[in-house]
Design a protein around this motif. Structure first.
Motif, PDB file in Angstrom:
ATOM      1  N   MET A   1       0.848  -1.174   0.000  1.00 38.39           N
ATOM      2  CA  MET A   1       0.000   0.000   0.000  1.00 38.39           C
ATOM      3  C   MET A   1       0.893   1.237   0.000  1.00 38.39           C
ATOM      4  SD  MET A   1      -3.532  -1.000   1.003  1.00 38.39           S
ATOM      5  CE  MET A   1      -4.043   0.513   1.625  1.00 38.39           C
ATOM      6  N   ALA A   2       0.375   2.321  -0.588  1.00 36.50           N
ATOM      7  CA  ALA A   2       1.117   3.572  -0.679  1.00 36.50           C
ATOM      8  C   ALA A   2       0.121   4.723  -0.647  1.00 36.50           C
ATOM      9  CB  ALA A   2       1.938   3.612  -1.949  1.00 36.50           C
ATOM     10  N   THR A   3       0.626   5.926  -0.349  1.00 37.11           N
ATOM     11  CA  THR A   3      -0.204   7.123  -0.333  1.00 37.11           C
ATOM     12  C   THR A   3       0.241   8.038  -1.459  1.00 37.11           C
ATOM     13  OG1 THR A   3      -0.607   6.965   2.043  1.00 37.11           O
ATOM     14  CG2 THR A   3      -0.922   9.123   1.031  1.00 37.11           C
ATOM     15  N   LEU A   4      -0.727   8.530  -2.227  1.00 34.73           N
ATOM     16  CA  LEU A   4      -0.478   9.415  -3.350  1.00 34.73           C
ATOM     17  C   LEU A   4      -0.852  10.836  -2.958  1.00 34.73           C
ATOM     18  CD1 LEU A   4       0.082   9.936  -6.398  1.00 34.73           C
ATOM     19  CD2 LEU A   4      -2.337   9.403  -6.783  1.00 34.73           C
ATOM     20  N   THR A   5       0.050  11.772  -3.230  1.00 36.96           N
ATOM     21  CA  THR A   5      -0.178  13.185  -2.960  1.00 36.96           C
ATOM     22  C   THR A   5       0.214  13.975  -4.197  1.00 36.96           C
ATOM     23  OG1 THR A   5       0.429  12.822  -0.655  1.00 36.96           O
ATOM     24  CG2 THR A   5       0.333  15.091  -1.389  1.00 36.96           C
ATOM     25  N   TYR A   6      -0.557  14.988  -4.537  1.00 38.15           N
ATOM     26  CA  TYR A   6      -0.246  15.840  -5.678  1.00 38.15           C
ATOM     27  C   TYR A   6       0.331  17.167  -5.209  1.00 38.15           C
ATOM     28  CZ  TYR A   6      -3.077  12.726  -8.540  1.00 38.15           C
ATOM     29  OH  TYR A   6      -3.575  11.636  -9.195  1.00 38.15           O
ATOM     30  N   VAL A   7       1.366  17.638  -5.902  1.00 42.76           N
ATOM     31  CA  VAL A   7       1.922  18.972  -5.674  1.00 42.76           C
ATOM     32  C   VAL A   7       1.654  19.735  -6.970  1.00 42.76           C
ATOM     33  CG1 VAL A   7       3.959  20.317  -5.072  1.00 42.76           C
ATOM     34  CG2 VAL A   7       3.708  17.988  -4.193  1.00 42.76           C
ATOM     35  N   PRO A  17       5.212   6.134   1.360  1.00 41.08           N
ATOM     36  CA  PRO A  17       4.694   5.147   2.313  1.00 41.08           C
ATOM     37  C   PRO A  17       3.277   5.494   2.750  1.00 41.08           C
ATOM     38  CG  PRO A  17       6.826   6.001   3.004  1.00 41.08           C
ATOM     39  CD  PRO A  17       6.388   6.805   1.836  1.00 41.08           C
ATOM     40  N   LEU A  18       2.545   4.502   3.173  1.00 41.51           N
ATOM     41  CA  LEU A  18       1.172   4.687   3.620  1.00 41.51           C
ATOM     42  C   LEU A  18       1.127   5.707   4.753  1.00 41.51           C
ATOM     43  CD1 LEU A  18      -1.649   3.581   3.023  1.00 41.51           C
ATOM     44  CD2 LEU A  18      -1.277   1.910   4.829  1.00 41.51           C
ATOM     45  N   ALA A  19       0.250   6.691   4.618  1.00 40.59           N
ATOM     46  CA  ALA A  19       0.121   7.737   5.628  1.00 40.59           C
ATOM     47  C   ALA A  19      -0.424   7.145   6.932  1.00 40.59           C
ATOM     48  CB  ALA A  19      -0.798   8.837   5.126  1.00 40.59           C
ATOM     49  N   PHE A  31      -1.135  -2.046  -3.624  1.00 40.89           N
ATOM     50  CA  PHE A  31       0.176  -2.297  -4.223  1.00 40.89           C
ATOM     51  C   PHE A  31       0.096  -2.293  -5.748  1.00 40.89           C
ATOM     52  CE2 PHE A  31       3.359  -5.189  -5.947  1.00 40.89           C
ATOM     53  CZ  PHE A  31       4.513  -4.558  -5.510  1.00 40.89           C
ATOM     54  N   GLU A  32      -0.904  -2.989  -6.300  1.00 41.14           N
ATOM     55  CA  GLU A  32      -1.021  -3.090  -7.760  1.00 41.14           C
ATOM     56  C   GLU A  32      -1.183  -1.721  -8.421  1.00 41.14           C
ATOM     57  OE1 GLU A  32      -3.966  -5.030 -11.128  1.00 41.14           O
ATOM     58  OE2 GLU A  32      -4.115  -5.718  -9.057  1.00 41.14           O
ATOM     59  N   HIS A  33      -2.061  -0.891  -7.871  1.00 42.74           N
ATOM     60  CA  HIS A  33      -2.298   0.422  -8.461  1.00 42.74           C
ATOM     61  C   HIS A  33      -1.119   1.376  -8.226  1.00 42.74           C
ATOM     62  CE1 HIS A  33      -6.516  -0.984  -8.623  1.00 42.74           C
ATOM     63  NE2 HIS A  33      -6.452  -0.345  -9.786  1.00 42.74           N
ATOM     64  N   SER A  34      -0.435   1.241  -7.115  1.00 41.09           N
ATOM     65  CA  SER A  34       0.718   2.114  -6.887  1.00 41.09           C
ATOM     66  C   SER A  34       1.863   1.778  -7.831  1.00 41.09           C
ATOM     67  CB  SER A  34       1.179   2.036  -5.427  1.00 41.09           C
ATOM     68  OG  SER A  34       1.657   0.744  -5.124  1.00 41.09           O
ATOM     69  N   GLU A  35       1.998   0.512  -8.214  1.00 42.25           N
ATOM     70  CA  GLU A  35       3.053   0.120  -9.152  1.00 42.25           C
ATOM     71  C   GLU A  35       2.729   0.559 -10.577  1.00 42.25           C
ATOM     72  OE1 GLU A  35       6.107  -1.423  -8.665  1.00 42.25           O
ATOM     73  OE2 GLU A  35       5.668  -0.877  -6.595  1.00 42.25           O
ATOM     74  N   ARG A  36       1.452   0.617 -10.937  1.00 42.30           N
ATOM     75  CA  ARG A  36       1.054   0.971 -12.302  1.00 42.30           C
ATOM     76  C   ARG A  36       0.777   2.461 -12.476  1.00 42.30           C
ATOM     77  NH1 ARG A  36      -3.735  -3.092 -13.539  1.00 42.30           N
ATOM     78  NH2 ARG A  36      -4.666  -1.038 -13.457  1.00 42.30           N
ATOM     79  N   LEU A  37       0.949   3.262 -11.435  1.00 44.09           N
ATOM     80  CA  LEU A  37       0.603   4.679 -11.475  1.00 44.09           C
ATOM     81  C   LEU A  37       1.390   5.428 -12.551  1.00 44.09           C
ATOM     82  CD1 LEU A  37      -0.863   7.105  -9.951  1.00 44.09           C
ATOM     83  CD2 LEU A  37       1.388   7.488  -8.975  1.00 44.09           C
ATOM     84  N   THR A  38       0.693   6.218 -13.337  1.00 46.71           N
ATOM     85  CA  THR A  38       1.322   7.128 -14.283  1.00 46.71           C
ATOM     86  C   THR A  38       0.755   8.517 -14.035  1.00 46.71           C
ATOM     87  OG1 THR A  38      -0.355   6.729 -15.965  1.00 46.71           O
ATOM     88  CG2 THR A  38       1.631   5.361 -16.065  1.00 46.71           C
ATOM     89  N   ALA A  39       1.482   9.544 -14.471  1.00 46.09           N
ATOM     90  CA  ALA A  39       1.040  10.925 -14.277  1.00 46.09           C
ATOM     91  C   ALA A  39       0.676  11.531 -15.626  1.00 46.09           C
ATOM     92  CB  ALA A  39       2.146  11.725 -13.612  1.00 46.09           C
ATOM     93  N   PRO A  40      -0.086  12.613 -15.606  1.00 51.29           N
ATOM     94  CA  PRO A  40      -0.426  13.281 -16.863  1.00 51.29           C
ATOM     95  C   PRO A  40       0.825  13.787 -17.581  1.00 51.29           C
ATOM     96  CG  PRO A  40      -1.766  14.121 -15.053  1.00 51.29           C
ATOM     97  CD  PRO A  40      -0.727  13.235 -14.456  1.00 51.29           C
ATOM     98  N   ARG A  41       0.699  14.016 -18.864  1.00 51.71           N
ATOM     99  CA  ARG A  41       1.818  14.516 -19.673  1.00 51.71           C
ATOM    100  C   ARG A  41       2.327  15.832 -19.068  1.00 51.71           C
ATOM    101  NH1 ARG A  41       0.064  14.753 -25.394  1.00 51.71           N
ATOM    102  NH2 ARG A  41       0.329  12.523 -25.184  1.00 51.71           N
ATOM    103  N   SER A  49      10.091   5.184  -1.295  1.00 52.95           N
ATOM    104  CA  SER A  49       9.799   3.878  -0.713  1.00 52.95           C
ATOM    105  C   SER A  49      10.241   3.859   0.749  1.00 52.95           C
ATOM    106  CB  SER A  49      10.493   2.767  -1.497  1.00 52.95           C
ATOM    107  OG  SER A  49      11.873   2.995  -1.538  1.00 52.95           O
ATOM    108  N   PRO A  50       9.529   3.115   1.578  1.00 55.91           N
ATOM    109  CA  PRO A  50       9.908   3.030   2.989  1.00 55.91           C
ATOM    110  C   PRO A  50      11.247   2.307   3.145  1.00 55.91           C
ATOM    111  CG  PRO A  50       8.127   1.505   2.514  1.00 55.91           C
ATOM    112  CD  PRO A  50       8.354   2.311   1.272  1.00 55.91           C
ATOM    113  N   PRO A  51      12.027   2.640   4.167  1.00 55.80           N
ATOM    114  CA  PRO A  51      13.323   2.004   4.364  1.00 55.80           C
ATOM    115  C   PRO A  51      13.259   0.488   4.496  1.00 55.80           C
ATOM    116  CG  PRO A  51      13.079   3.870   5.835  1.00 55.80           C
ATOM    117  CD  PRO A  51      11.763   3.664   5.142  1.00 55.80           C
ATOM    118  N   GLU A  52      12.176  -0.048   5.068  1.00 59.72           N
ATOM    119  CA  GLU A  52      12.115  -1.493   5.285  1.00 59.72           C
ATOM    120  C   GLU A  52      11.892  -2.281   3.997  1.00 59.72           C
ATOM    121  OE1 GLU A  52       8.098   0.275   6.219  1.00 59.72           O
ATOM    122  OE2 GLU A  52      10.110   0.615   6.930  1.00 59.72           O
ATOM    123  N   SER A  53      11.519  -1.622   2.898  1.00 62.09           N
ATOM    124  CA  SER A  53      11.299  -2.356   1.659  1.00 62.09           C
ATOM    125  C   SER A  53      12.612  -2.727   0.976  1.00 62.09           C
ATOM    126  CB  SER A  53      10.447  -1.530   0.691  1.00 62.09           C
ATOM    127  OG  SER A  53      11.202  -0.443   0.206  1.00 62.09           O
ATOM    128  N   GLY A  54      13.693  -2.059   1.329  1.00 61.64           N
ATOM    129  CA  GLY A  54      14.993  -2.379   0.777  1.00 61.64           C
ATOM    130  C   GLY A  54      15.260  -1.730  -0.567  1.00 61.64           C
TER     131      GLY A  54
END
Length: 110
Positions: A1-7, A17-19, A31-41, A49-54
């Motif tokens: 799981m992950a948290t998405l934020t827009y600037v 990392p998950l908030a 996890f699946e959607h965070s890996e496939r995430l793309t941003a607009p042009r 990534s969190p430190p424990e993921s390596g």
């Protein structure tokens, strides 16, 4: 799981990392959607990534960039210039206008 934020000011999507608590403009992704995430042009995706993921640990550059982004967001917007007092206010005629985001423009306004 992950948290998405827009600037929006930087045209950047930050995936980290998950908030630990809910934020109004953050979105938790599986996890699946965070890996496939793309941003607009024209946008950039920053993946933290969190430190424990390596995968990678945050560096001092990451912390400095985060601190600068927080400072920039906390700055007050520039003050709008006030209209000059020399111009007399226009007399109100016709139907009263609504106060809101949109308003009707009459020929006398032009």
């Amino acid at each position: 799981m992950a948290t998405l934020t827009y600037v929006y000011a930087d045209s950047t999507a930050v995936l980290g990392p998950l908030a630990t608590y809910p934020e109004p403009h953050c979105y938790d992704l599986c996890f699946e959607h965070s890996e496939r995430l793309t941003a607009p042009r024209g946008w950039q995706v920053v993946r933290l990534s969190p430190p424990e993921s390596g995968r990678r640990t945050p560096s001092s550059d990451d912390l400095e960039a985060l601190a600068l982004a927080v400072r920039e967001a906390a700055r007050a917007p520039p003050a709008r210039p006030r209209p000059s007092p020399a111009a007399p206010p226009r007399p109100r005629t016709g139907t009263p206008r609504r106060r809101g985001h949109l308003r009707a423009v009459t020929e006398t306004d032009v």
